[in-house]
Structure formats: structure tokens, C-alpha cells
Design a protein around this motif. Structure first.
Motif, PDB file in Angstrom:
ATOM      1  N   HIS A   1      42.207  46.050  27.051  1.00 40.76           N
ATOM      2  CA  HIS A   1      41.297  47.189  27.100  1.00 40.76           C
ATOM      3  C   HIS A   1      39.866  46.682  27.257  1.00 40.76           C
ATOM      4  O   HIS A   1      39.506  45.641  26.713  1.00 40.76           O
ATOM      5  CB  HIS A   1      41.407  48.037  25.825  1.00 40.76           C
ATOM      6  CG  HIS A   1      42.747  48.658  25.618  1.00 40.76           C
ATOM      7  ND1 HIS A   1      43.838  47.950  25.167  1.00 40.76           N
ATOM      8  CD2 HIS A   1      43.178  49.931  25.802  1.00 40.76           C
ATOM      9  CE1 HIS A   1      44.882  48.752  25.081  1.00 40.76           C
ATOM     10  NE2 HIS A   1      44.513  49.959  25.464  1.00 40.76           N
ATOM     11  N   TRP A   2      39.058  47.470  27.972  1.00 38.94           N
ATOM     12  CA  TRP A   2      37.686  47.074  28.258  1.00 38.94           C
ATOM     13  C   TRP A   2      36.721  48.195  27.892  1.00 38.94           C
ATOM     14  O   TRP A   2      36.942  49.354  28.244  1.00 38.94           O
ATOM     15  CB  TRP A   2      37.515  46.773  29.753  1.00 38.94           C
ATOM     16  CG  TRP A   2      38.345  45.639  30.256  1.00 38.94           C
ATOM     17  CD1 TRP A   2      39.630  45.690  30.702  1.00 38.94           C
ATOM     18  CD2 TRP A   2      37.933  44.272  30.380  1.00 38.94           C
ATOM     19  NE1 TRP A   2      40.048  44.437  31.095  1.00 38.94           N
ATOM     20  CE2 TRP A   2      39.023  43.555  30.912  1.00 38.94           C
ATOM     21  CE3 TRP A   2      36.741  43.595  30.109  1.00 38.94           C
ATOM     22  CZ2 TRP A   2      38.962  42.182  31.165  1.00 38.94           C
ATOM     23  CZ3 TRP A   2      36.675  42.225  30.363  1.00 38.94           C
ATOM     24  CH2 TRP A   2      37.781  41.531  30.886  1.00 38.94           C
TER      25      TRP A   2
ATOM     26  N   GLU B   1      40.948  39.178  23.592  1.00 39.32           N
ATOM     27  CA  GLU B   1      40.305  38.057  24.254  1.00 39.32           C
ATOM     28  C   GLU B   1      39.996  38.392  25.701  1.00 39.32           C
ATOM     29  O   GLU B   1      40.555  39.313  26.285  1.00 39.32           O
ATOM     30  CB  GLU B   1      41.206  36.822  24.178  1.00 39.32           C
ATOM     31  CG  GLU B   1      41.463  36.333  22.754  1.00 39.32           C
ATOM     32  CD  GLU B   1      42.343  35.098  22.736  1.00 39.32           C
ATOM     33  OE1 GLU B   1      42.843  34.718  23.822  1.00 39.32           O
ATOM     34  OE2 GLU B   1      42.535  34.523  21.648  1.00 39.32           O
ATOM     35  N   GLY B   2      39.083  37.611  26.277  1.00 37.49           N
ATOM     36  CA  GLY B   2      38.724  37.800  27.676  1.00 37.49           C
ATOM     37  C   GLY B   2      37.246  37.569  27.890  1.00 37.49           C
ATOM     38  O   GLY B   2      36.440  37.660  26.960  1.00 37.49           O
TER      39      GLY B   2
ATOM     40  N   ALA C   1      42.544  40.537  37.233  1.00 34.58           N
ATOM     41  CA  ALA C   1      42.717  39.087  37.193  1.00 34.58           C
ATOM     42  C   ALA C   1      42.867  38.562  35.764  1.00 34.58           C
ATOM     43  O   ALA C   1      43.442  37.483  35.564  1.00 34.58           O
ATOM     44  CB  ALA C   1      41.536  38.401  37.876  1.00 34.58           C
ATOM     45  N   GLN C   2      42.361  39.311  34.766  1.00 38.66           N
ATOM     46  CA  GLN C   2      42.446  38.841  33.381  1.00 38.66           C
ATOM     47  C   GLN C   2      43.644  39.403  32.628  1.00 38.66           C
ATOM     48  O   GLN C   2      43.806  39.153  31.435  1.00 38.66           O
ATOM     49  CB  GLN C   2      41.144  39.162  32.637  1.00 38.66           C
ATOM     50  CG  GLN C   2      39.956  38.390  33.197  1.00 38.66           C
ATOM     51  CD  GLN C   2      38.830  38.275  32.199  1.00 38.66           C
ATOM     52  OE1 GLN C   2      39.043  38.065  31.010  1.00 38.66           O
ATOM     53  NE2 GLN C   2      37.603  38.373  32.692  1.00 38.66           N
TER      54      GLN C   2
ATOM     55  N   ALA D   1      34.237  46.966  39.961  1.00 43.72           N
ATOM     56  CA  ALA D   1      35.333  46.445  40.788  1.00 43.72           C
ATOM     57  C   ALA D   1      36.591  46.284  39.947  1.00 43.72           C
ATOM     58  O   ALA D   1      36.543  45.862  38.791  1.00 43.72           O
ATOM     59  CB  ALA D   1      34.921  45.116  41.406  1.00 43.72           C
ATOM     60  N   HIS D   2      37.745  46.595  40.539  1.00 43.05           N
ATOM     61  CA  HIS D   2      39.009  46.506  39.812  1.00 43.05           C
ATOM     62  C   HIS D   2      39.588  45.094  39.797  1.00 43.05           C
ATOM     63  O   HIS D   2      40.256  44.705  38.833  1.00 43.05           O
ATOM     64  CB  HIS D   2      40.037  47.458  40.442  1.00 43.05           C
ATOM     65  CG  HIS D   2      39.631  48.894  40.392  1.00 43.05           C
ATOM     66  ND1 HIS D   2      40.168  49.851  41.225  1.00 43.05           N
ATOM     67  CD2 HIS D   2      38.728  49.539  39.608  1.00 43.05           C
ATOM     68  CE1 HIS D   2      39.637  51.021  40.954  1.00 43.05           C
ATOM     69  NE2 HIS D   2      38.751  50.859  39.987  1.00 43.05           N
ATOM     70  N   ALA D   3      39.372  44.324  40.861  1.00 39.65           N
ATOM     71  CA  ALA D   3      40.017  43.018  40.973  1.00 39.65           C
ATOM     72  C   ALA D   3      39.708  42.092  39.788  1.00 39.65           C
ATOM     73  O   ALA D   3      40.625  41.451  39.248  1.00 39.65           O
ATOM     74  CB  ALA D   3      39.629  42.345  42.289  1.00 39.65           C
TER      75      ALA D   3
END
Length: 291
Positions: A223-224, A192-193, A218-219, A212-214
Motif C-alpha cells: 500500500h502507498w 517496506e519499500g 516494480a516494487q 506513473a504506475h510502472a
């Protein structure tokens, strides 16, 4: 597009996400080395081909049922060669490599010595599709082939991790960037996300992404996938990957720095399929430096 890396290449090994390999034959009489040229063509060379004259090389897709046969040819009394063209549209996945002697059943080939230097930083300029064929040694010691077929394709080049963001340079094949281009980080399958947009700039086929890492941190842990939308929302949706070299499995070779913030760690990596991705994990308190 030329890139450099200080990483070293280990001995060939079975890809991490390869399907289970077939067990070796009780007696395998032939081995084949693979020689690549700058077009991506792959020659399978049998140095000791006794009994194989007039035979064929058989490529059999693992789990898919597709088969491709290539004739063995020889010059004089030398080795036999079967050539797979660089643009051969083999389905993406894993292929078993067999030899078929005249009037005999196919047998798996053993791996020989490979020369894949011509594939390093290969650039099929102007190609609408990218086909990649890389030999490797299966779990049971057989010669096998890992293939990719991407149309269009976004080739990841230099990856630079700095405090707060990662930049990725690369090149598109089969498409080009427009002013509407953007990158997208998308939660991996079954996770999810909310998808996250990122900046994509460039000219023609060449691109530069700023991730960007932030927003990833934040989530929370997940894995992305990293994807490129070179023509905006209505154009192709392309998974970034590094395919145009001689590495079957980049996952074990390239390690990038991580960003750590409030108990979470974000790090880019290459998946077992050589796709560029991000992983966000919780930091183990036992491994965190003392404050």
C-alpha cells in the motif's frame, strides 16, 4: 474547486475505521438532526426538546478525553439548536454526541434527519487550516461525529486513471506550489519499500499530479500513501485527502479502474480516513481472463 462524479451516495453508515461505539442508553429521549451551512458550521436541531430547555450539547472525544459543550438555544417554542462553528478546531477523530439536561447526567443523542447539501464542494478559500465535522450513525444507532483538522491541507479533486498513469487535480490550503514542488508515494506504515517521486505542477494553490504506475508495480504488492511537497524538501509534507464534502467514508463509494501488468494490479483508492492512496496486489490466477 468544482468536481463532478457519477458515483452514488449510499445511506449513512459507520466509518470503516471508526473506534468501537458506546452502547446505546436504555432510554434515549431525544434525537437531533444536523444542518450544515456553506462555512462548514453544523447545527444540531432537537425537534422535540421537552425537558431539555436550558441544557447543553456535549461532544466527547472517543479515546481522547476532550470535551466541548455548546448551549442549546430556541426561538419561541420551536426546536432547540446548538451550533458548532465551521472553524472549530476539534481534534481529528471520532466524537460522541450527548445532550445534558439541567441537573441531569448526559445521554447519547439518536440521529435525526440531516441536511448536509451545503458541504458539497465546499471551498474555504484563503483558509490556513481546514476543519471538517461530519455526523454519522454509530454501530449501536447513536449520533456521532467524524472530524478532521489539517493545517496545511491538500484537497484531492478529480482523479483520472489512464493506461500507465493516474492524474490528480486538487487545491492546497495554508500553502502554495513553488517550482520545487513534487509529489511522493510512500509505503504505508509498517510496509517496506523505497519512496517514489512524482510530478507536481500548478500555480498558486491549485495542483496537478502525474503518478506513473510502472514504478509502483516494480516494487510488488503493498500500500502507498500519496503526499504532496508543495515547497520541495524543506517545506510541508502533506497527505492528500478528499474532505470537503458530505461523505464520512469515501472508501465504499468510489472505485477506480486498475492497471494490470505481469500478475500485479495497481489501483488508487480512498482509505477509511478519506486519504488518497494506492494499492498494489497480486492478481488471482482464477480471476484472470483466459489467454
Amino acid at each position: 474547486m468544482k468536481t463532478t462524479s457519477t458515483a452514488t451516495t449510499p445511506a449513512p453508515r459507520r466509518p470503516a475505521d471508526a473506534a468501537p461505539a458506546a452502547r446505546p442508553e436504555a432510554r434515549v429521549p431525544w434525537s437531533a438532526g444536523c444542518v450544515a451551512d456553506p462555512t462548514g458550521a453544523l447545527a444540531f436541531v432537537v425537534a422535540e426538546p421537552e425537558g431539555l430547555a436550558g441544557g447543553r450539547l456535549l461532544l466527547r472525544q472517543r479515546g481522547g478525553g476532550e470535551e466541548v459543550r455548546l448551549p442549546f438555544t430556541a426561538t419561541g417554542r420551536g426546536p432547540l439548536r446548538a451550533v458548532l462553528p465551521g472553524d472549530a478546531p476539534l481534534a481529528e477523530g471520532y466524537w460522541e454526541v450527548h445532550a445534558e439536561a439541567p441537573g441531569a447526567e448526559p445521554v447519547r443523542l439518536r440521529p435525526g434527519l440531516d441536511d448536509l447539501r451545503a458541504l458539497v464542494d465546499r471551498d474555504p478559500e484563503g483558509a490556513d487550516a481546514v476543519a471538517v465535522h461530519l455526523p454519522y450513525t454509530s454501530k449501536f444507532g447513536n449520533l456521532a461525529l467524524r472530524t478532521w483538522l489539517r493545517a496545511p491541507h491538500a484537497e484531492a479533486g478529480a482523479v483520472h486513471v489512464a493506461p500507465g498513469e493516474t492524474t490528480v487535480r486538487g487545491r492546497c490550503y495554508g500553502t502554495a506550489l513553488t517550482p520545487a514542488a513534487y509529489a511522493e508515494l510512500r509505503p504505508a506504515k509498517d510496509e517496506e519499500g523505497e519512496p517514489l517521486r512524482a510530478e507536481a505542477t500548478g500555480e498558486g494553490p491549485d495542483f496537478r499530479l502525474r503518478l506513473a504506475h510502472a514504478p509502483l508495480l516494480a516494487q510488488g504488492p503493498r500500500h502507498w500513501e500519496v503526499r504532496l511537497r508543495p515547497e520541495g524538501e524543506r517545506g510541508p509534507d502533506i497527505r492528500l485527502a478528499r474532505l470537503l464534502d458530505d461523505l464520512v467514508d469515501r472508501h465504499a463509494v468510489f472505485t477506480y479502474p486498475a492497471t494490470v501488468h505481469e500478475g500485479l494490479r495497481a489501483r488508487p483508492y480512498y482509505s477509511g480516513g478519506n486519504n488518497l492512496a494506492f494499492r498494489v496486489t497480486a492478481v488471482d490466477p482464477a480471476s484472470a481472463p483466459a489467454g
